[in-house]
Write a protein that holds these residues in place. Structure first.
Motif, PDB file in Angstrom:
ATOM      1  N   VAL A 186       0.837  -1.204   0.000  1.00  0.00           N
ATOM      2  CA  VAL A 186       0.000   0.000   0.000  1.00  0.00           C
ATOM      3  C   VAL A 186       0.872   1.254   0.000  1.00  0.00           C
ATOM      4  O   VAL A 186       0.572   2.239  -0.678  1.00  0.00           O
ATOM      5  CB  VAL A 186      -0.956  -0.002   1.210  1.00  0.00           C
ATOM      6  N   ARG A 187       1.969   1.221   0.744  1.00  0.00           N
ATOM      7  CA  ARG A 187       2.876   2.373   0.780  1.00  0.00           C
ATOM      8  C   ARG A 187       3.427   2.676  -0.608  1.00  0.00           C
ATOM      9  O   ARG A 187       3.512   3.840  -1.012  1.00  0.00           O
ATOM     10  CB  ARG A 187       4.028   2.102   1.750  1.00  0.00           C
ATOM     11  N   VAL A 188       3.790   1.640  -1.357  1.00  0.00           N
ATOM     12  CA  VAL A 188       4.353   1.839  -2.691  1.00  0.00           C
ATOM     13  C   VAL A 188       3.296   2.322  -3.678  1.00  0.00           C
ATOM     14  O   VAL A 188       3.509   3.262  -4.450  1.00  0.00           O
ATOM     15  CB  VAL A 188       5.008   0.530  -3.191  1.00  0.00           C
ATOM     16  N   VAL A 189       2.115   1.691  -3.646  1.00  0.00           N
ATOM     17  CA  VAL A 189       1.085   1.990  -4.652  1.00  0.00           C
ATOM     18  C   VAL A 189       0.367   3.305  -4.354  1.00  0.00           C
ATOM     19  O   VAL A 189       0.118   4.114  -5.264  1.00  0.00           O
ATOM     20  CB  VAL A 189       0.060   0.839  -4.735  1.00  0.00           C
ATOM     21  N   ALA A 190       0.029   3.549  -3.105  1.00  0.00           N
ATOM     22  CA  ALA A 190      -0.784   4.719  -2.746  1.00  0.00           C
ATOM     23  C   ALA A 190       0.015   5.836  -2.083  1.00  0.00           C
ATOM     24  O   ALA A 190      -0.454   6.972  -2.029  1.00  0.00           O
ATOM     25  CB  ALA A 190      -1.926   4.293  -1.823  1.00  0.00           C
ATOM     26  N   GLY A 191       1.178   5.511  -1.549  1.00  0.00           N
ATOM     27  CA  GLY A 191       1.993   6.520  -0.883  1.00  0.00           C
ATOM     28  C   GLY A 191       1.963   6.359   0.626  1.00  0.00           C
ATOM     29  O   GLY A 191       0.989   5.850   1.186  1.00  0.00           O
ATOM     30  N   PRO A 192       3.026   6.790   1.318  1.00  0.00           N
ATOM     31  CA  PRO A 192       3.075   6.641   2.780  1.00  0.00           C
ATOM     32  C   PRO A 192       2.015   7.451   3.508  1.00  0.00           C
ATOM     33  O   PRO A 192       1.717   7.157   4.671  1.00  0.00           O
ATOM     34  CB  PRO A 192       4.490   7.122   3.133  1.00  0.00           C
ATOM     35  N   GLU A 193       1.424   8.459   2.860  1.00  0.00           N
ATOM     36  CA  GLU A 193       0.360   9.247   3.489  1.00  0.00           C
ATOM     37  C   GLU A 193      -0.993   8.559   3.409  1.00  0.00           C
ATOM     38  O   GLU A 193      -1.987   9.085   3.919  1.00  0.00           O
ATOM     39  CB  GLU A 193       0.252  10.630   2.842  1.00  0.00           C
ATOM     40  N   CYS A 194      -1.038   7.378   2.768  1.00  0.00           N
ATOM     41  CA  CYS A 194      -2.326   6.706   2.532  1.00  0.00           C
ATOM     42  C   CYS A 194      -2.457   5.394   3.281  1.00  0.00           C
ATOM     43  O   CYS A 194      -3.417   4.661   3.069  1.00  0.00           O
ATOM     44  CB  CYS A 194      -2.508   6.462   1.028  1.00  0.00           C
ATOM     45  N   VAL A 195      -1.530   5.080   4.185  1.00  0.00           N
ATOM     46  CA  VAL A 195      -1.557   3.769   4.827  1.00  0.00           C
ATOM     47  C   VAL A 195      -1.725   3.924   6.334  1.00  0.00           C
ATOM     48  O   VAL A 195      -1.142   4.807   6.960  1.00  0.00           O
ATOM     49  CB  VAL A 195      -0.280   2.956   4.467  1.00  0.00           C
ATOM     50  N   GLY A 196      -2.573   3.065   6.911  1.00  0.00           N
ATOM     51  CA  GLY A 196      -2.826   3.080   8.343  1.00  0.00           C
ATOM     52  C   GLY A 196      -3.023   1.665   8.854  1.00  0.00           C
ATOM     53  O   GLY A 196      -2.895   0.684   8.111  1.00  0.00           O
ATOM     54  N   LEU A 197      -3.355   1.547  10.125  1.00  0.00           N
ATOM     55  CA  LEU A 197      -3.479   0.252  10.795  1.00  0.00           C
ATOM     56  C   LEU A 197      -4.905   0.036  11.290  1.00  0.00           C
ATOM     57  O   LEU A 197      -5.529   0.947  11.823  1.00  0.00           O
ATOM     58  CB  LEU A 197      -2.517   0.179  11.980  1.00  0.00           C
ATOM     59  N   SER A 198      -5.388  -1.178  11.121  1.00  0.00           N
ATOM     60  CA  SER A 198      -6.725  -1.544  11.582  1.00  0.00           C
ATOM     61  C   SER A 198      -6.630  -2.890  12.287  1.00  0.00           C
ATOM     62  O   SER A 198      -6.605  -3.934  11.641  1.00  0.00           O
ATOM     63  CB  SER A 198      -7.696  -1.616  10.401  1.00  0.00           C
ATOM     64  N   GLY A 199      -6.558  -2.852  13.617  1.00  0.00           N
ATOM     65  CA  GLY A 199      -6.374  -4.093  14.358  1.00  0.00           C
ATOM     66  C   GLY A 199      -7.484  -5.100  14.136  1.00  0.00           C
ATOM     67  O   GLY A 199      -7.256  -6.303  14.087  1.00  0.00           O
ATOM     68  N   THR A 200      -8.724  -4.615  14.012  1.00  0.00           N
ATOM     69  CA  THR A 200      -9.899  -5.472  13.852  1.00  0.00           C
ATOM     70  C   THR A 200      -9.966  -6.499  14.992  1.00  0.00           C
ATOM     71  O   THR A 200     -10.436  -7.619  14.802  1.00  0.00           O
ATOM     72  CB  THR A 200      -9.901  -6.167  12.480  1.00  0.00           C
ATOM     73  N   TYR A 201      -9.484  -6.099  16.164  1.00  0.00           N
ATOM     74  CA  TYR A 201      -9.550  -6.992  17.329  1.00  0.00           C
ATOM     75  C   TYR A 201     -10.980  -7.047  17.875  1.00  0.00           C
ATOM     76  O   TYR A 201     -11.773  -6.130  17.691  1.00  0.00           O
ATOM     77  CB  TYR A 201      -8.578  -6.529  18.408  1.00  0.00           C
TER      78      TYR A 201
END
Length: 402
Positions: free
Chosen positions: A281-296
């Motif tokens: 995702v960092r490569v395709v969309a950029g580092p400003e477009c990636v985050g974390l979703s634990g879905t715990y």
């Protein structure tokens, strides 16, 4: 608290059929001590903003709990949030399938009532946050900020008035899927009006699980960045909820945010698989477009090494080993979520000076008849038991114990 954490099982929520992380040693992934210390230091400065937690629905089925002391029946509690350096949680208000009509509205309101009760019962650990500034305030006070949402679009019952009521109760993220106005064909005229009203209020649009037509139209129409709170890279794992590269590029170009889920089903069985998705995702969309979703606490199995919310430092250590810079990691964990929430706050303040609350109705814009108020109702054996099971009795008892 440390003794309580040491006693809890370490295999809860981990995929049963996954193999070892290292094919040569047969050992699970364990970062080097030096790298793990760097991960802790970075997270102390830039804590994790977790894009999706299923904790509210999990708690409503417990007869008693205390998140301050520690709760082994769930994957999230205050001691483990602090161990994992989590600074903010998006609490999902999504409902199980099968609820329809005004049952969805009632169940969502009960979820909101439960959430407020849980936060009130744990004031030393949790604090409700309605915007970017309140996330920072909570962090400075040593609390974990709770952002309400995503909720499912059916919770609106095709009413912009209900959207405003939910916003007043704290809702900040709405998933655009599961309705006639946000379906396979994309957003209808009423669906577009929903997005405009969300912008005016400061409610973020989530396109997780939405059709491609709906996602593309929402990205093009919204004046604030669009979220995808539970999507990995389809190029790495062909799960239907994961995004293809062209959609990732569209989301990134519009300043949106793809929050990669820490689930074995969508990302893979190991922490390294999750890191692969984050890399992609960092490569395709950029580092400003990636985050974390634990879905715990959502019922999903989690990759080895990421069994609960305490495990985020392991993932950050893996990314450090892969060469992620401190700046990129600070965006991943905290900065990107802050940017999106600030944009929603600013857009709402501006829009409210220019636009009155919308009084549009779906019958006017889409030509649909008003919904039968009895639709979706069931007898005592239907979905009413799921609603009765919640109440706020667990939160009241938890407050007494806390």
């Amino acid at each position: 608290m440390a003794d309580l954490n040491d006693d809890r099982p370490t295999t809860t929520g981990v995929a049963e059929d996954q193999g070892p992380d290292d094919p040569f040693t047969g050992e699970p992934y364990a970062p080097e001590d030096g790298t793990l210390r760097r991960a802790h230091a970075l997270l102390d400065a830039h804590p994790v903003a977790d894009g999706c937690s299923g904790l509210p629905w999990a708690l409503r089925h417990l007869p008693w709990y205390d998140l301050e002391l520690g709760e082994t029946a769930v994957e999230t509690d205050v001691p483990r949030l602090r161990e994992g350096r989590v600074g903010a949680l998006f609490w999902s208000l999504q409902l199980p399938e099968g609820l329809a009509g005004n049952r969805t509205v009632a169940a969502t309101l009960e979820q909101l009532d439960l959430v407020h009760s849980v936060i009130d019962a744990h004031p030393e650990g949790l604090r409700l946050a309605r915007g970017a500034g309140q996330l920072i305030d909570a962090r400075q006070c040593g609390r974990v900020a709770v952002v309400l949402g995503p909720a499912g679009a059916p919770a609106l019952d095709d009413s912009l008035g209900i959207l405003r009521i939910l916003h007043a109760l704290g809702l900040r993220v709405l998933t655009l899927a599961g309705t006639a106005w946000a379906g396979e064909a994309g957003l209808t005229r009423f669906g577009e009006e929903v997005v405009r009203e969300m912008n005016r209020l400061g409610v973020l649009a989530d396109v997780s699980g939405a059709s491609e037509a709906t996602a593309r139209r929402a990205v093009a129409l919204s004046r604030t960045p669009v979220l995808c709170t539970r999507s990995g890279a389809r190029a790495l794992r062909p799960h239907p909820a994961n995004l293809p590269d062209d959609m990732l590029a569209v989301l990134g170009a519009a300043g949106g945010l793809c929050m990669v889920p820490l689930t074995a089903e969508q990302a893979g069985p190991t922490a390294r698989d999750v890191a692969d998705h984050l890399d992609h995702v960092r490569v395709v969309a950029g580092p400003e477009c990636v985050g974390l979703s634990g879905t715990y606490d959502s019922g999903s199995a989690h990759p080895r090494g990421l069994a609960d919310v305490s495990a985020y430092p392991n993932l950050i250590a893996e990314l450090l080993d892969r060469g992620w810079s401190d700046t990129e990691l600070s965006l991943l964990t905290w900065g990107n979520v802050q940017r999106v929430l600030r944009s929603a706050d600013f857009t709402a303040r501006t829009a409210q000076h220019r636009r009155d609350p919308s009084t549009a109705r779906i019958a006017e814009l889409d030509g649909q008849r008003p919904r039968d108020p009895t639709a979706g109702r069931t007898g005592a054996g239907g979905d009413s038991g799921a609603i009765r099971a919640g109440g706020d009795s667990g939160a009241i008892r938890a407050g007494g114990a806390g």
